[in-house]
Enzyme design. Structure first.
Site, PDB file in Angstrom:
ATOM      1  N   ASN A  10      90.733  41.441  54.385  1.00 20.92           N
ATOM      2  CA  ASN A  10      89.964  40.201  54.540  1.00 20.92           C
ATOM      3  C   ASN A  10      88.504  40.514  54.230  1.00 20.92           C
ATOM      4  O   ASN A  10      87.795  41.080  55.056  1.00 20.92           O
ATOM      5  CB  ASN A  10      90.122  39.659  55.965  1.00 20.92           C
ATOM      6  N   TRP A  11      88.064  40.137  53.028  1.00 20.98           N
ATOM      7  CA  TRP A  11      86.698  40.459  52.605  1.00 20.98           C
ATOM      8  C   TRP A  11      85.655  39.556  53.263  1.00 20.98           C
ATOM      9  O   TRP A  11      84.460  39.819  53.148  1.00 20.98           O
ATOM     10  CB  TRP A  11      86.595  40.367  51.087  1.00 20.98           C
ATOM     11  N   LYS A  12      86.103  38.461  53.886  1.00 19.54           N
ATOM     12  CA  LYS A  12      85.183  37.515  54.541  1.00 19.54           C
ATOM     13  C   LYS A  12      84.121  37.074  53.522  1.00 19.54           C
ATOM     14  O   LYS A  12      84.427  36.887  52.355  1.00 19.54           O
ATOM     15  CB  LYS A  12      84.599  38.133  55.808  1.00 19.54           C
ATOM     16  N   HIS A  98      91.774  32.307  61.966  1.00 17.90           N
ATOM     17  CA  HIS A  98      90.914  33.452  62.278  1.00 17.90           C
ATOM     18  C   HIS A  98      89.894  33.061  63.347  1.00 17.90           C
ATOM     19  O   HIS A  98      89.401  31.935  63.369  1.00 17.90           O
ATOM     20  CB  HIS A  98      90.193  33.938  61.014  1.00 17.90           C
ATOM     21  N   GLU A 100      86.888  33.653  63.692  1.00 15.84           N
ATOM     22  CA  GLU A 100      85.605  33.189  63.172  1.00 15.84           C
ATOM     23  C   GLU A 100      85.688  31.722  62.763  1.00 15.84           C
ATOM     24  O   GLU A 100      84.710  30.978  62.912  1.00 15.84           O
ATOM     25  CB  GLU A 100      85.176  34.076  62.002  1.00 15.84           C
ATOM     26  N   GLU A 170      94.544  39.704  66.573  1.00 18.21           N
ATOM     27  CA  GLU A 170      93.194  40.246  66.455  1.00 18.21           C
ATOM     28  C   GLU A 170      92.407  39.982  67.736  1.00 18.21           C
ATOM     29  O   GLU A 170      91.898  38.879  67.934  1.00 18.21           O
ATOM     30  CB  GLU A 170      92.463  39.593  65.281  1.00 18.21           C
ATOM     31  N   GLY A 176      84.889  43.675  64.037  1.00 19.90           N
ATOM     32  CA  GLY A 176      83.561  44.018  63.554  1.00 19.90           C
ATOM     33  C   GLY A 176      82.682  44.734  64.553  1.00 19.90           C
ATOM     34  O   GLY A 176      81.487  44.898  64.324  1.00 19.90           O
ATOM     35  N   SER A 216      88.771  46.323  63.730  1.00 23.38           N
ATOM     36  CA  SER A 216      88.200  47.649  63.469  1.00 23.38           C
ATOM     37  C   SER A 216      89.270  48.681  63.110  1.00 23.38           C
ATOM     38  O   SER A 216      89.234  49.826  63.562  1.00 23.38           O
ATOM     39  CB  SER A 216      87.369  48.119  64.669  1.00 23.38           C
ATOM     40  N   GLY A 237      89.108  44.268  58.040  1.00 23.15           N
ATOM     41  CA  GLY A 237      87.825  43.708  57.655  1.00 23.15           C
ATOM     42  C   GLY A 237      86.952  44.741  56.979  1.00 23.15           C
ATOM     43  O   GLY A 237      87.082  45.018  55.791  1.00 23.15           O
ATOM     44  N   GLY A 238      86.040  45.346  57.742  1.00 18.62           N
ATOM     45  CA  GLY A 238      85.038  46.250  57.182  1.00 18.62           C
ATOM     46  C   GLY A 238      85.590  47.377  56.344  1.00 18.62           C
ATOM     47  O   GLY A 238      85.045  47.714  55.280  1.00 18.62           O
TER      48      GLY A 238
END
Length: 254
Positions: A10-12, A98, A100, A170, A176, A216, A237-238
């Site tokens: 997930n590059w967001k 998600h 967010e 999640e 993050g 993470s 994510g990251g």
């Protein structure tokens, strides 16, 4: 029952079209000749999707998804993207629910449920996200929170539809932050999710549905997480923003 692992990036709101194309070229080079046992999904921002698809050059080894989709088919909904638009691009997955989207854009379980139904009707596989905040976990209401989100998001779906989607657990406090649920904590949450699915949709559906962990995830912890019996992959994510680290995750998923 054997469930094929699924690792999704997930590059967001990161990585534009030019960088996305470069990522794919590097990623394909790193993976060349490597044994990959999982389904691999990359979920770029909308504007990056065409360049990523072009860089793939028809390679079926990597599926592309979207980070959101509208619950409406078309019309005066400025800024929204419909399932037919995703279909035209040939996308296979869409991330829905998600935290967010819930936190920053006010998406409710009912909205997420409507989006999941639209995606399924269009032949696009939802990656349906659920998870608790730190206060909810510390307050002892982890299971009720997950159950409400699950039942709300999957309302009125058939057992077959649920068996073929992907659920992503999640914990919000781990997204993050560098914090990760221990393998024991993650397994307990995944086992509970599978139990709720079994209670509502039947044991056969629960045995088939894939449940990812997100929060993470990195090359250093993915193998321990994936070794748990109810963890079928990761929503990353990251660590998915660099081809080297994402490739390490994909090759570690067995």
């Amino acid at each position: 029952m054997s469930r094929k692992p699924i690792i999704a990036a997930n590059w967001k709101m990161n990585i534009g079209p030019a960088e996305g194309a470069q990522f794919i070229e590097s990623f394909k080079t790193i993976l060349k000749g490597k044994d990959v046992a999982c389904d691999t999904v990359i979920v770029p921002p909308f504007t990056t999707i065409p360049s990523v698809l072009n860089a793939l050059g028809g390679c079926g080894c990597i599926a592309i998804g979207a980070q959101n989709v509208s619950q409406y088919d078309n019309g005066a909904y400025t800024g929204e993207i419909s399932t037919s638009m995703l279909q035209e691009l040939g996308l296979k997955y869409v991330v829905l629910g998600h935290s967010e989207r819930r936190q920053y854009f006010g998406e409710t379980d009912a909205i997420i449920n409507a989006k999941i139904k639209k995606a399924i009707a269009a032949g696009i596989t939802p990656i349906f996200c659920i998870g608790e905040t730190k206060d909810e976990r510390l307050g002892g209401i982890l299971e009720p929170v997950l159950e409400i989100q699950l039942k709300g998001g999957l309302k009125d779906l058939t057992p077959e539809e649920v068996a073929n989607l992907v659920i992503a657990y999640e914990p919000v406090w781990a997204i993050g932050t560098g914090l990760t649920a221990t393998s024991k904590e993650a397994q307990e949450a995944h086992a509970f999710i599978r139990k709720v699915v079994a209670d509502v949709f039947g044991a056969d559906t629960a045995a088939k549905v894939r449940i990812q962990y997100g929060g993470s995830v990195k090359p250093e912890n993915v193998e321990e997480l994936m070794a748990q019996p109810d963890i079928d992959g990761a929503l990353v994510g990251g660590a998915s923003l660099k081809p080297e680290s994402f490739a390490a995750l994909v090759t570690a998923a067995k």
